[in-house]
Design a protein around this motif. Structure first.
Motif, PDB file in Angstrom:
ATOM      1  N   SER C  68     -65.609  42.165  -7.641  1.00 16.90           N
ATOM      2  CA  SER C  68     -65.837  41.977  -6.193  1.00 16.90           C
ATOM      3  C   SER C  68     -66.731  40.774  -5.945  1.00 16.90           C
ATOM      4  O   SER C  68     -66.569  40.059  -4.964  1.00 16.90           O
ATOM      5  N   ALA C  69     -67.700  40.596  -6.851  1.00 19.78           N
ATOM      6  CA  ALA C  69     -68.653  39.503  -6.702  1.00 19.78           C
ATOM      7  C   ALA C  69     -68.066  38.175  -7.183  1.00 19.78           C
ATOM      8  O   ALA C  69     -68.734  37.147  -7.132  1.00 19.78           O
ATOM      9  N   GLY C  70     -66.823  38.190  -7.688  1.00 17.50           N
ATOM     10  CA  GLY C  70     -66.117  36.951  -7.994  1.00 17.50           C
ATOM     11  C   GLY C  70     -66.228  36.474  -9.420  1.00 17.50           C
ATOM     12  O   GLY C  70     -65.856  35.341  -9.716  1.00 17.50           O
ATOM     13  N   ALA C 195     -66.942  38.750  -2.533  1.00 15.51           N
ATOM     14  CA  ALA C 195     -68.224  38.908  -1.835  1.00 15.51           C
ATOM     15  C   ALA C 195     -69.301  38.402  -2.789  1.00 15.51           C
ATOM     16  O   ALA C 195     -69.769  39.136  -3.646  1.00 15.51           O
ATOM     17  N   ARG C 196     -69.644  37.121  -2.624  1.00 17.78           N
ATOM     18  CA  ARG C 196     -70.516  36.473  -3.598  1.00 17.78           C
ATOM     19  C   ARG C 196     -71.981  36.514  -3.192  1.00 17.78           C
ATOM     20  O   ARG C 196     -72.842  35.996  -3.889  1.00 17.78           O
ATOM     21  N   GLY C 197     -72.245  37.093  -2.036  1.00 14.58           N
ATOM     22  CA  GLY C 197     -73.629  37.110  -1.574  1.00 14.58           C
ATOM     23  C   GLY C 197     -74.066  35.756  -1.056  1.00 14.58           C
ATOM     24  O   GLY C 197     -75.190  35.327  -1.300  1.00 14.58           O
ATOM     25  N   ASP C 198     -73.162  35.061  -0.346  1.00 11.66           N
ATOM     26  CA  ASP C 198     -73.539  33.783   0.268  1.00 11.66           C
ATOM     27  C   ASP C 198     -72.878  33.674   1.651  1.00 11.66           C
ATOM     28  O   ASP C 198     -72.038  34.491   2.022  1.00 11.66           O
ATOM     29  N   ALA C 199     -73.297  32.641   2.383  1.00 10.99           N
ATOM     30  CA  ALA C 199     -72.825  32.506   3.762  1.00 10.99           C
ATOM     31  C   ALA C 199     -71.311  32.318   3.815  1.00 10.99           C
ATOM     32  O   ALA C 199     -70.632  32.836   4.712  1.00 10.99           O
ATOM     33  N   THR C 201     -68.973  33.569   2.068  1.00  7.69           N
ATOM     34  CA  THR C 201     -68.134  34.767   1.844  1.00  7.69           C
ATOM     35  C   THR C 201     -68.660  35.990   2.596  1.00  7.69           C
ATOM     36  O   THR C 201     -68.271  37.113   2.310  1.00  7.69           O
ATOM     37  N   ARG C 202     -69.568  35.742   3.575  1.00  6.55           N
ATOM     38  CA  ARG C 202     -70.202  36.880   4.252  1.00  6.55           C
ATOM     39  C   ARG C 202     -69.195  37.746   4.992  1.00  6.55           C
ATOM     40  O   ARG C 202     -69.378  38.946   5.147  1.00  6.55           O
ATOM     41  N   LYS C 203     -68.135  37.128   5.482  1.00  2.72           N
ATOM     42  CA  LYS C 203     -67.167  37.896   6.285  1.00  2.72           C
ATOM     43  C   LYS C 203     -66.161  38.655   5.423  1.00  2.72           C
ATOM     44  O   LYS C 203     -65.268  39.314   5.944  1.00  2.72           O
ATOM     45  N   ASN C 204     -66.270  38.518   4.102  1.00  2.00           N
ATOM     46  CA  ASN C 204     -65.260  39.153   3.244  1.00  2.00           C
ATOM     47  C   ASN C 204     -65.537  40.634   3.050  1.00  2.00           C
ATOM     48  O   ASN C 204     -66.690  41.059   2.990  1.00  2.00           O
ATOM     49  N   VAL C 205     -64.469  41.380   2.938  1.00  4.28           N
ATOM     50  CA  VAL C 205     -64.599  42.801   2.625  1.00  4.28           C
ATOM     51  C   VAL C 205     -63.620  43.151   1.509  1.00  4.28           C
ATOM     52  O   VAL C 205     -62.477  42.706   1.506  1.00  4.28           O
ATOM     53  N   ILE C 206     -64.130  43.898   0.535  1.00  2.00           N
ATOM     54  CA  ILE C 206     -63.301  44.365  -0.585  1.00  2.00           C
ATOM     55  C   ILE C 206     -63.094  45.853  -0.375  1.00  2.00           C
ATOM     56  O   ILE C 206     -64.045  46.627  -0.397  1.00  2.00           O
ATOM     57  N   THR C 207     -61.868  46.250  -0.167  1.00  2.00           N
ATOM     58  CA  THR C 207     -61.626  47.680   0.069  1.00  2.00           C
ATOM     59  C   THR C 207     -60.196  48.041  -0.269  1.00  2.00           C
ATOM     60  O   THR C 207     -59.324  47.174  -0.322  1.00  2.00           O
TER      61      THR C 207
END
Lengths: 86, 555, 366
Positions: C68-70, C195-199, C201-207
């Motif tokens: 998820s974190a890439g 979702a890398r924890g940066d601006a 990719t902030r809008k990304n959702v893994i589900t």
């Protein structure tokens, strides 16, 4: 002109689910449920229009993240908090 | 003039576009605690300036849809696994702020193991554990935190001690672990408790920003719909029933700088607390209520998640991969990679042709034809170095230019009992690496000789350790060479090098492997310099013994 | 040549790092433990993450997080551990998260034993977890391929945003052979969907949750389309001496090595045998086998499981011809001579029909 209330609140009528937690929690008891229904079919909470101290308690007991906005009276103009909606 | 002091936080979307139906309101019921907690977390992310860095892991339960609301990176996890998912994220992105948001069924029942071990490792994550003593989303089944006597759809007569046991106290349980730095239980039911919750949430997130380690806030939260109460009655019930059993309070706080006595104690016991581990970034700042100062990036990752940066060009050598010398070729890295891709039959090809059966090498003319392309089985007691013997043959075979394979018996045999391995040296591509009909059998003890002798092909060469095998193999179609390997090894200095004596015997008899390649193989496989020397002498002694034997037989 | 004599299990780890993998989460189990052991040494050495998780359930979910974190990430296990991972693999597939899972198969069911078996074929190739999904499954048969197919697994996993499996048996994992590694390390791709924890990719959702029935159906249709593309583009196999074959042997992993020797032995004795080895088990080389069945009438599937691979072979050659089946289990691996005997028996006893041959020949029939 009388002194304005120390605070005021705005309640987004269509976001309120009428749980009445804020009416219980409000120290000066200046929030009441409306007699009318909102679009969701709830009796939303309403500010009576006077007596708010801007304490923010209603905000922190309200389960809806965006339903309540709290204002405080400032005598002097101060820099408001950096905020997208401000 | 009036100025805004509280409003919808930036870290909550204005419009919940991922949600079906009314996108202005949450899917939570009237009077639910989740919305309050969401709001407090989001407000804190705003105030601490970490919205962009935050990744929220949502659970299975009512808050499965937390990603409808939070304007941060979102990952939805399998039921109960959020702490493991959060671990994977935090270890991968040490600079991120990873929040795990879980309910009581998710965290305390199905995910009991994951939360316990994430806490025990002291993962740099923040966990919000929402305890409402019931399964909300699935319609009111019993939770591990349901109270004794509490009626649920799966405890219709009330939870009993006899059948379901005591409700689980998570903060107390985790407080038994050394690693967590901050554990607090709070509640959502009146303004005083809500503000304590807000403060705990801020501290738990601040801890992660400061790289202090594992923080968890357990939040007792009302579930009016499933409890079948009004929001007001639910708050009253929580206060009267949950609070006495789940006492709010701080169960662990290692965020203050450790005192001298604690440090001494920990040093003496050989362990260090997460707080003292975080010594590089001391947590001197304990945020005051409602007055958390925004903390500025860049983050200060704790030692646990700090990783060294290794340049890509250094990676192959760190893996022990030596660059091939290719005269006349440019030394560009792209050229080398291209070369690999040409060798690899699988890239960019939907159909892979059969590899050419090229002749890889050839056996020296000194190797009698009957010993060429040998299928070797090596057997003995576990501990006699049977597997290493095979490895030396395979490694030196490779260095000689043969195709090779080495297949061990693996598992419990390594810890006693018998061990054996299969080695093939071939000038052709090796099909089966299994040696079912050995052409050469090296037997180090009697049971293995009895076991594998019948498998040997007619004409097979059997070299056996006559120190431990008192009767020579009985078969008239084989060639046998006795070698008192253990005794020779003992004379050299250790019975453990009997395996190398056997190699020497094989070399002298077959000429399959030269002394140079075998010595080079030992250099590659044995790390201890003194043992390398001993092994070399054992090999020479084994060669000598077989040559002497042959001389005797010929005379 | 700078070759290294190395165990297949260890080759996987070096290959993974060369492919840009920097996160390993796993739990030890024989005969896959060397993967975790090598990872524990090499991942920190190159600045990556190694973590021994509390269980396989946790391992696969840590993979879920790392993916998820890439990051390029992997885990390894064997049958009992893979069973525990199936929940997580279903979620990975549903959330379209790439990762590599090495399964070094051992004997089952239950605790079974640690000998080489191929009984995880169905649980890896056919799904194994809940829902409609497929893993990409690659089946190496040498230490070199443990390297090559691990690198390919990372490529395919990222190309299709799907879990990829390196499916090997205990012998392929434990065997040492010379391996020629790539001499340069790859940079892992930057994943903008993560979702890398940066601006950025902030809008990304893994589900993997799609509440509305229609939305989930659309999601599943999209996955089905992806699997169709994989079937179309990613088949890999090895065909050896099949063009004139009167009998084609089918097998993968360690079995295919034995079969190749058996083909040589059969040819030596005048039987025109050939070998078809699927390298990708999903996508299965159905079309290629079907084509071979136009010119060859006899097929013999050999596997270390009780009729798992043979189902796919029979589907591929449809009812045009029967497919005989020979199985060894429990850690037993047939010898070249044993397979040769089966070939002779098959040639001299014409098979009846598919249904009749559904009974495994096993040891009794030979």
């Amino acid at each position: 002109m009388p002194n304005p209330a120390r605070g005021k609140i705005e309640i987004a009528q269509d976001e309120c689910k009428g749980c009445a937690v804020c009416t219980d929690a409000c120290p000066p008891k200046v929030i009441q449920l409306s007699t009318t229904l909102n679009v969701q079919g709830y009796h939303p909470a309403q500010y009576l229009g006077d007596g708010c101290t801007g304490c923010g308690i209603c905000f922190y007991v309200c389960p809806e993240p965006g339903a309540i906005t709290v204002y405080k009276w400032q005598d002097e103009e101060v820099q408001p908090k950096q905020h997208r909606a401000a | 003039m009036y100025t805004i002091v509280q409003q919808r936080p930036d870290s909550i979307y204005d419009l919940f576009e991922r949600k079906d139906g009314d996108q202005h309101v949450t899917h939570y019921c009237p009077g639910c605690g989740h919305g309050v907690i969401h709001k407090m977390i989001a407000e804190c992310l705003d105030d601490l300036g970490v919205q962009d860095r935050t990744i929220l892991v949502s659970p299975v339960g009512c808050s499965v849809f937390a990603y409808y609301y939070f304007d941060v990176g979102n990952v939805q996890a399998p039921h109960g696994r959020a702490p493991a998912v959060a671990t994977g994220i935090k270890r991968s992105r040490p600079g991120s702020i990873v929040l795990s948001y879980q309910g009581d069924g998710d965290l305390a029942a199905i995910g009991g193991n994951e939360i316990l071990h994430a806490a025990n490792r002291g993962e740099d994550i923040t966990v919000f554990f929402v305890n409402n003593a019931i399964y909300g989303m699935t319609g009111g089944q019993m939770a591990p935190t349901s109270l004794l006597g509490q009626k649920t759809t799966t405890s219709p007569f009330g939870r009993t001690l006899q059948n379901e046991g005591y409700p689980m106290r998570v903060c107390e349980l985790l407080a038994a672990l050394e690693a967590p730095v901050y554990l607090e239980r709070t509640a959502i039911f009146d303004s005083k408790n809500n503000m304590r919750t807000r403060k705990a949430i801020r501290k738990a997130i601040q801890n992660q920003i400061d790289g202090l380690g594992f923080s968890l806030v357990e939040i007792l939260s009302p579930c009016p719909t499933i409890w079948k109460m009004t929001p007001q009655d639910a708050r009253k019930w929580l206060n009267e029933n949950m609070i006495p059993y789940y006492k709010p309070g701080v169960y662990r706080d290692k965020t203050a700088p450790p005192t001298k006595s604690i440090v001494t104690l920990q040093a003496a016991s050989g362990s260090s607390s997460a707080a003292s581990e975080a010594g590089q970034t001391p947590a001197t700042k304990v945020p005051a209520d409602n007055a958390v100062e925004p903390s500025s990036p860049p983050p200060a990752p704790s030692r646990r998640t700090a990783r060294k940066e290794v340049p890509l060009v250094e990676v192959p050598s760190l893996l022990g991969i030596r660059a091939t010398e290719r005269p006349g070729e440019t030394s560009g890295s792209a050229a080398l990679l291209g070369n690999y891709n040409e060798r690899s039959r699988f890239f960019d090809s939907t159909v892979s042709p059969a590899p050419p059966r090229s002749e890889a090498g050839f056996f020296p003319s000194t190797v009698p034809e009957k010993y060429q392309n040998p299928q070797i089985k090596i057997a003995g007691f576990g501990g006699q170095g049977v597997l290493l013997l095979g490895e030396v043959l395979a490694e030196s075979g490779m260095l000689s230019g043969y195709r090779v394979s080495w297949l061990p018996s693996y598992g419990p045999e390594m810890r006693g009992g018998t061990a054996h391995c299969h080695v093939r040296l071939s000038q052709h591509e090796i099909g089966s690496p299994l040696v079912s009909r050995p052409t050469i059998l090296l037997s180090l003890n009697k049971p293995s000789l009895l076991k594998f002798l019948p498998e040997a092909t007619p004409g097979a060469l059997i070299i056996y350790n006559s120190s431990l095998i008192d009767e020579p193999p009985v078969r008239d179609d084989i060639e046998t060479v006795p070698l008192s390997a253990t005794e020779i090894a003992e004379k050299i200095g250790s019975p453990k090098v009997a395996n190398m004596v056997m190699i020497g015997g094989l070399m002298a008899r077959t000429h399959l492997l030269s002394k140079e390649t075998v010595f080079a193989a030992i250099d590659a496989l044995v790390k201890n310099q003194a043992l390398i020397e001993l092994n070399r002498r054992a090999i020479e002694a084994g060669m000598q013994a077989v040559l002497e034997l042959e001389a005797v037989l010929q005379s | 040549m700078s070759k290294e004599l190395i165990k297949g299990n260890e080759a996987i780890v070096k290959a993974a790092i060369l492919a840009g993998c920097r996160a390993y989460f796993g739990y030890p189990i024989t005969p896959a433990s060397e993967i975790a052991e090598a990872a524990a040494y090499y991942f920190p050495t190159v600045g990556g993450t190694f973590l021994q998780a509390e269980s396989e359930v946790a391992s696969i979910n840590m993979i879920y997080g790392a993916s998820s974190a890439g990051l390029r990430c992997m885990t390894g296990s064997s049958g009992p551990g893979i069973s525990l991972m199936q929940e997580g693999i279903s979620y990975l597939a549903g959330s379209e998260l790439p990762c590599v899972i090495a399964d070094i198969m051992r004997g089952g069911p239950g605790l079974g034993n640690i000998g080489p078996e191929q009984g995880d074929y169905n649980q890896m190739v056919k799904g194994g977890g809940h829902g409609n999904y497929h893993n990409i499954v690659l089946a190496p048969n040498s230490a070199q391929e443990m390297c090559d197919l691990t690198i390919l697994a990372f490529e395919l996993a990222d190309k299709y945003r799907n879990p990829a499996v390196v499916l090997a048996d205990g012998y392929i994992g434990q065997m040492m052979e010379p391996v020629d590694f790539p001499e340069t390390a790859q940079e892992a791709p930057v994943k903008d969907w993560a979702a890398r924890g940066d601006a950025a990719t902030r809008k990304n959702v893994i589900t993997s949750i799609y509440l509305s029935h229609e939305a989930l159906e659309q999601h599943e249709l999209r996955l089905a389309e992806k699997y169709r593309r994989i079937r179309e583009s990613e088949v890999r196999y090895e065909a050896y001496q099949v063009s004139d074959a009167e009998i084609v042997l089918v097998g993968y992993g360690i079995v295919s090595r034995v079969l190749k020797s058996a083909v040589d032995m059969a040819r030596h004795y005048g039987i025109r045998a050939g070998l078809f080895r699927p390298i990708t088990l999903f996508p299965f080389p159905t079309q290629q086998l079907a084509e071979i069945s136009m010119s060859t009438e006899r097929f013999l599937t050999v596997e270390l499981s009780d009729g798992q691979l043979v189902d796919d072979v029979r589907l591929a050659i449809s009812r045009r011809h029967p497919c005989d089946f020979y199985s060894r289990m429990g850690g037993c691996v047939p010898s070249t001579e044993e397979v040769f005997d089966v070939i002779r028996s098959t040639i001299s006893h014409p098979a009846e029909c598919n249904e009749a041959m559904a009974v495994p020949m096993g040891l009794h029939a030979v």
